[in-house]
Design a protein around this motif. Structure first.
Motif, PDB file in Angstrom:
ATOM      1  N   GLU A 370       0.669  -1.252   0.048  1.00 34.51           N
ATOM      2  CA  GLU A 370       0.068   0.042   0.000  1.00 34.51           C
ATOM      3  C   GLU A 370       0.899   1.265  -0.103  1.00 34.51           C
ATOM      4  OE1 GLU A 370      -3.374  -0.246  -0.468  1.00 34.51           O
ATOM      5  OE2 GLU A 370      -3.118  -2.524  -0.293  1.00 34.51           O
ATOM      6  N   HIS A 371       2.228   1.375   0.556  1.00 38.89           N
ATOM      7  CA  HIS A 371       3.066   2.634   0.730  1.00 38.89           C
ATOM      8  C   HIS A 371       4.216   2.347   0.094  1.00 38.89           C
ATOM      9  CE1 HIS A 371      -0.211   3.769   3.604  1.00 38.89           C
ATOM     10  NE2 HIS A 371      -0.142   2.573   4.311  1.00 38.89           N
ATOM     11  N   GLY A 372       4.475   0.954  -0.451  1.00 41.10           N
ATOM     12  CA  GLY A 372       5.584   1.047  -1.126  1.00 41.10           C
ATOM     13  C   GLY A 372       7.204   1.061  -0.300  1.00 41.10           C
ATOM     14  N   LEU A 373       7.095   0.890   0.780  1.00 39.80           N
ATOM     15  CA  LEU A 373       8.092   0.846   1.758  1.00 39.80           C
ATOM     16  C   LEU A 373       8.913  -0.406   1.378  1.00 39.80           C
ATOM     17  CD1 LEU A 373       6.379   1.652   5.106  1.00 39.80           C
ATOM     18  CD2 LEU A 373       7.812   3.065   3.317  1.00 39.80           C
ATOM     19  N   THR A 374      10.034  -0.153   0.635  1.00 38.12           N
ATOM     20  CA  THR A 374      10.917  -1.357   0.319  1.00 38.12           C
ATOM     21  C   THR A 374      11.455  -2.017   1.392  1.00 38.12           C
ATOM     22  OG1 THR A 374      12.766   0.164  -0.172  1.00 38.12           O
ATOM     23  CG2 THR A 374      11.310  -0.155  -1.949  1.00 38.12           C
ATOM     24  N   ASN A 375      11.758  -1.579   2.416  1.00 36.07           N
ATOM     25  CA  ASN A 375      12.370  -2.207   3.599  1.00 36.07           C
ATOM     26  C   ASN A 375      11.394  -3.213   4.040  1.00 36.07           C
ATOM     27  OD1 ASN A 375      14.879  -0.996   3.699  1.00 36.07           O
ATOM     28  ND2 ASN A 375      14.158   0.849   4.751  1.00 36.07           N
ATOM     29  N   ALA A 376      10.159  -3.156   3.885  1.00 36.79           N
ATOM     30  CA  ALA A 376       9.140  -4.185   4.356  1.00 36.79           C
ATOM     31  C   ALA A 376       9.361  -5.567   3.852  1.00 36.79           C
ATOM     32  CB  ALA A 376       7.642  -3.342   4.335  1.00 36.79           C
ATOM     33  N   GLY A 377       9.910  -5.626   2.578  1.00 38.96           N
ATOM     34  CA  GLY A 377       9.988  -6.812   1.927  1.00 38.96           C
ATOM     35  C   GLY A 377      10.754  -7.831   2.741  1.00 38.96           C
ATOM     36  N   PRO A 378      12.055  -7.369   2.818  1.00 40.78           N
ATOM     37  CA  PRO A 378      13.180  -8.136   3.807  1.00 40.78           C
ATOM     38  C   PRO A 378      12.580  -8.444   5.220  1.00 40.78           C
ATOM     39  CG  PRO A 378      14.149  -6.297   2.664  1.00 40.78           C
ATOM     40  CD  PRO A 378      12.830  -5.953   2.291  1.00 40.78           C
ATOM     41  N   ALA A 379      11.680  -7.594   5.734  1.00 40.76           N
ATOM     42  CA  ALA A 379      11.031  -7.898   6.866  1.00 40.76           C
ATOM     43  C   ALA A 379      10.373  -9.348   6.826  1.00 40.76           C
ATOM     44  CB  ALA A 379      10.557  -6.537   7.649  1.00 40.76           C
ATOM     45  N   VAL A 380       9.342  -9.192   5.955  1.00 39.24           N
ATOM     46  CA  VAL A 380       8.460 -10.356   5.589  1.00 39.24           C
ATOM     47  C   VAL A 380       9.257 -11.629   5.767  1.00 39.24           C
ATOM     48  CG1 VAL A 380       6.630 -11.468   3.935  1.00 39.24           C
ATOM     49  CG2 VAL A 380       6.591  -8.957   4.622  1.00 39.24           C
ATOM     50  N   MET A 381      10.353 -11.467   4.584  1.00 41.81           N
ATOM     51  CA  MET A 381      11.130 -12.737   4.810  1.00 41.81           C
ATOM     52  C   MET A 381      11.725 -13.215   5.943  1.00 41.81           C
ATOM     53  SD  MET A 381      13.035 -11.729   1.056  1.00 41.81           S
ATOM     54  CE  MET A 381      12.060 -10.527  -0.007  1.00 41.81           C
ATOM     55  N   ALA A 382      12.255 -12.307   6.588  1.00 46.41           N
ATOM     56  CA  ALA A 382      12.895 -12.554   7.957  1.00 46.41           C
ATOM     57  C   ALA A 382      11.669 -13.241   8.782  1.00 46.41           C
ATOM     58  CB  ALA A 382      13.609 -11.358   8.480  1.00 46.41           C
ATOM     59  N   PHE A 383      10.631 -12.413   8.920  1.00 53.92           N
ATOM     60  CA  PHE A 383       9.617 -13.060   9.756  1.00 53.92           C
ATOM     61  C   PHE A 383       8.687 -14.334   9.282  1.00 53.92           C
ATOM     62  CE2 PHE A 383      10.211  -9.434  12.197  1.00 53.92           C
ATOM     63  CZ  PHE A 383      10.018  -9.511  13.577  1.00 53.92           C
ATOM     64  N   VAL A 384       9.130 -14.895   8.095  1.00 56.41           N
ATOM     65  CA  VAL A 384       8.571 -16.103   7.581  1.00 56.41           C
ATOM     66  C   VAL A 384       9.576 -17.320   8.499  1.00 56.41           C
ATOM     67  CG1 VAL A 384       8.698 -17.811   5.969  1.00 56.41           C
ATOM     68  CG2 VAL A 384       7.658 -15.408   5.417  1.00 56.41           C
ATOM     69  N   PHE A 385      10.764 -16.995   8.177  1.00 54.70           N
ATOM     70  CA  PHE A 385      11.746 -17.765   9.293  1.00 54.70           C
ATOM     71  C   PHE A 385      11.359 -17.904  10.557  1.00 54.70           C
ATOM     72  CE2 PHE A 385      14.151 -17.885   5.440  1.00 54.70           C
ATOM     73  CZ  PHE A 385      15.100 -19.097   5.461  1.00 54.70           C
ATOM     74  N   ILE A 386      11.038 -16.649  11.151  1.00 52.84           N
ATOM     75  CA  ILE A 386      10.774 -16.777  12.585  1.00 52.84           C
ATOM     76  C   ILE A 386       9.388 -17.424  13.082  1.00 52.84           C
ATOM     77  CG2 ILE A 386      10.229 -15.227  14.666  1.00 52.84           C
ATOM     78  CD1 ILE A 386      12.248 -13.299  13.328  1.00 52.84           C
ATOM     79  N   TYR A 387       8.415 -17.285  12.143  1.00 61.68           N
ATOM     80  CA  TYR A 387       7.063 -17.882  12.109  1.00 61.68           C
ATOM     81  C   TYR A 387       7.167 -19.322  12.275  1.00 61.68           C
ATOM     82  CZ  TYR A 387       2.827 -19.817  10.662  1.00 61.68           C
ATOM     83  OH  TYR A 387       2.009 -21.046  10.458  1.00 61.68           O
ATOM     84  N   PHE A 388       8.184 -19.832  11.187  1.00 58.25           N
ATOM     85  CA  PHE A 388       8.071 -21.468  11.067  1.00 58.25           C
ATOM     86  C   PHE A 388       8.833 -21.911  12.128  1.00 58.25           C
ATOM     87  CE2 PHE A 388       6.428 -21.887   6.590  1.00 58.25           C
ATOM     88  CZ  PHE A 388       5.659 -22.914   6.889  1.00 58.25           C
ATOM     89  N   GLY A 389       9.724 -21.107  12.978  1.00 52.04           N
ATOM     90  CA  GLY A 389      10.453 -21.755  14.063  1.00 52.04           C
ATOM     91  C   GLY A 389       9.666 -21.789  15.180  1.00 52.04           C
TER      92      GLY A 389
END
Length: 517
Positions: A370-389
């Motif tokens: 919605e806001h084009g925050l590019t730094n949010a993309g890597p955060a999603v990827m990192a928290f996919v790992f944390i979620y699955f942990g």
């Protein structure tokens, strides 16, 4: 009544460490063959994520719309449904090895269909066939692995069965990653074809592995069972005290089973408050194991990564490969901590951790979209790992182990069938609905799973009792009260009438898992 006998305190002609003992080293081979079933299941679970990032594969299945794609992915789950009853029947009637061989052969046929044909519906047919074989392997393989394990290692072996799913997923993820660089249809055909390798190894190994001692005793082949136990648990010593104890336990458990299941049906789950509580937990575990967000990531990771800017197929496949390695290590760690930390603490830690991780994934996905925050993309990827942990430490192992513990002997197989049915229904919903909902709602769809995760936390807190360190009859008292002791004795406590009228109480914590199979 004499004192309780701890089987692990009995003299045993086997070295303390398995790798120093010839019999236990020989037992490692059939154990690995049993683990191969979970490896095959994990391979399929990760295969589609790798293939959906492959343009040649998407073209080969006719560039399906979300509805058709959901059916293709769900073909594996649908194939497992008609195999549930015949797989169980054949495993009990003709032996674990026969049922396992049938399952491996079916997977080989389905894998060949997937690899050598094109078209969406042909791929659906191939996945349907593989799903049938996977059910045969899952039912027979897990039982076989637990039934041949040495008592000293049985708890760890049982806990590690489920973790092998991730080993298979690692192979699939990195195979798809490597083959993805080929500029031809073999970039997806080869990963499909490699799917048949584990079952082919299992098929070739069948003449060289022993049959389950429990199955042999059930068919009156007691001497053969005695030989198997002596060979692998005591280096051929048929008079070994632990071997004799195991053999007697199996004989008494089978007799108890025949007695306990008389007059028992699925309606028994509704007759007492304790059984209704068990039924509620089975349903909750079955659905929550698939409805806490893992299904949307496991099968549609590519769509999630694309939604936050990772569009490179190679990067998507590499991310998937790294995720599966992470999952494997965390699942092993969680399984080995079950008895130390307790079931309830692990369940709650896992569910609460997933809730906050998934909420952050949703928030960052919204910020990117919605806001084009590019730094949010890597955060999603990192928290996919944390979620699955967080998912791995409890849900991977306890989804199978916890229901086995709370069910009395007479209801155990029926209870597991109920839970398996719930898992299958949840999986089909995930695999069919998720691609449609993701296409329509994008990141907003995650909110559904956040609500379900909150409900799961509440269910665990209010309905999941602790079973850490409890014997079978003690678990029964948690649900049924003190009167459960007599019921447990009728169902699972073995007793020998000696000449003076005394009895030997053989039920121990160490053999709870043995009674489960």
């Amino acid at each position: 009544m004499r004192d309780v006998i701890n089987p692990l305190s009995l003299p045993n002609n086997a070295a303390p460490m398995w790798y120093r003992d010839p019999g236990l080293r020989a037992l490692a081979f059939p154990t690995a063959i049993g683990f191969g079933c979970s490896i095959s299941l994990g391979y399929d679970g990760s295969l589609m994520n790798g293939l959906l990032a492959n343009k040649f594969f998407v073209s080969a299945i006719d560039n399906p719309d979300p509805s058709k794609l959901g059916l293709i992915v769900a073909g594996y789950t649908l194939g497992g449904l008609p195999a549930l009853l015949p797989a169980s029947f054949l495993a009990d009637r003709f032996g674990r090895r026969v049922a396992l061989s049938i399952g491996c052969l079916i997977i080989v046929i389905g894998g060949i269909v997937q690899a050598l044909t094109t078209g969406g519906w042909k791929m659906f047919a191939g996945r349907f066939i593989v799903g049938m074989g996977g059910t045969f392997c899952s039912i027979s393989g897990s039982a076989y692995t637990a039934e041949i394990a040495h008592p000293r290692n049985r708890a760890q072996v049982a806990a590690l069965i489920q973790t092998c799913w991730y080993f298979g997923s690692i192979i699939a993820a990195w195979t798809a990653f490597g083959a993805g660089y080929w500029n031809s249809s073999w970039s997806w055909r080869l990963p499909c074809l490699i799917q048949i390798l584990p079952p082919l190894v299992q098929l070739a190994s069948m003449p060289f592995i022993p049959e389950s001692p429990r199955f042999l005793v059930s068919k009156g082949r007691v001497e053969e069972a005695h030989q198997v136990l002596a060979r692998y648990h005591a280096n051929g010593d048929k008079q070994d005290e632990l071997v004799l104890f195991e053999l007697q336990e199996i004989k008494e458990a089978l007799e108890t089973e025949r007695t306990a299941t008389e007059g028992v049906s699925y309606a028994t789950f509704f007759k007492t408050a304790g059984n209704r509580h068990r039924l509620a937990i089975l349903i909750m575990v079955g659905f929550s194991s698939q409805w806490v967000g893992n299904g949307i990531i496991s099968y549609y990771l590519v769509a999630i990564l694309e939604s936050v800017g990772m569009t490179s197929p190679a990067k998507q496949q590499g991310f998937n490969g790294g995720l599966q390695i992470w999952n494997w290590f965390l699942a092993i760690g969680g399984s080995l901590c079950v008895e130390w930390l307790g079931r309830r603490k692990l369940w709650l830690t896992s569910a609460i951790g997933m809730f906050f991780s998934f909420a952050i994934i949703m928030g960052c996905s919204a910020a990117y979209a919605e806001h084009g925050l590019t730094n949010a993309g890597p955060a999603v990827m990192a928290f996919v790992f944390i979620y699955f942990g967080f998912y791995d430490i409890a849900f991977t192992g306890l989804t199978l182990a916890y229901p086995l513990e709370i069910l009395p002997y007479s209801l155990r197989t029926r209870g597991m069938a109920i839970m398996s049915f719930c898992v299958t229904c949840a999986l089909f919903f995930n695999q069919y609905v998720n691609p449609i909902a993701l296409a329509a709602m994008r990141w907003k769809y995650y909110s559904i799973y956040i609500v379900l995760q909150a409900l799961t936390i509440m269910c665990i807190y209010f309905f999941y009792p602790e079973t850490k360190g409890l014997l079978l009859e003690e678990v029964a008292t948690v649900f049924d009260g003190e009167k459960a002791i007599l019921s447990a004795q009728r169902e699972g406590v073995a007793a020998d009438d000696s000449k003076d009228g005394s009895a030997t109480h053989l039920e121990t914590k160490d053999y709870t898992e043995a009674r489960a199979v």
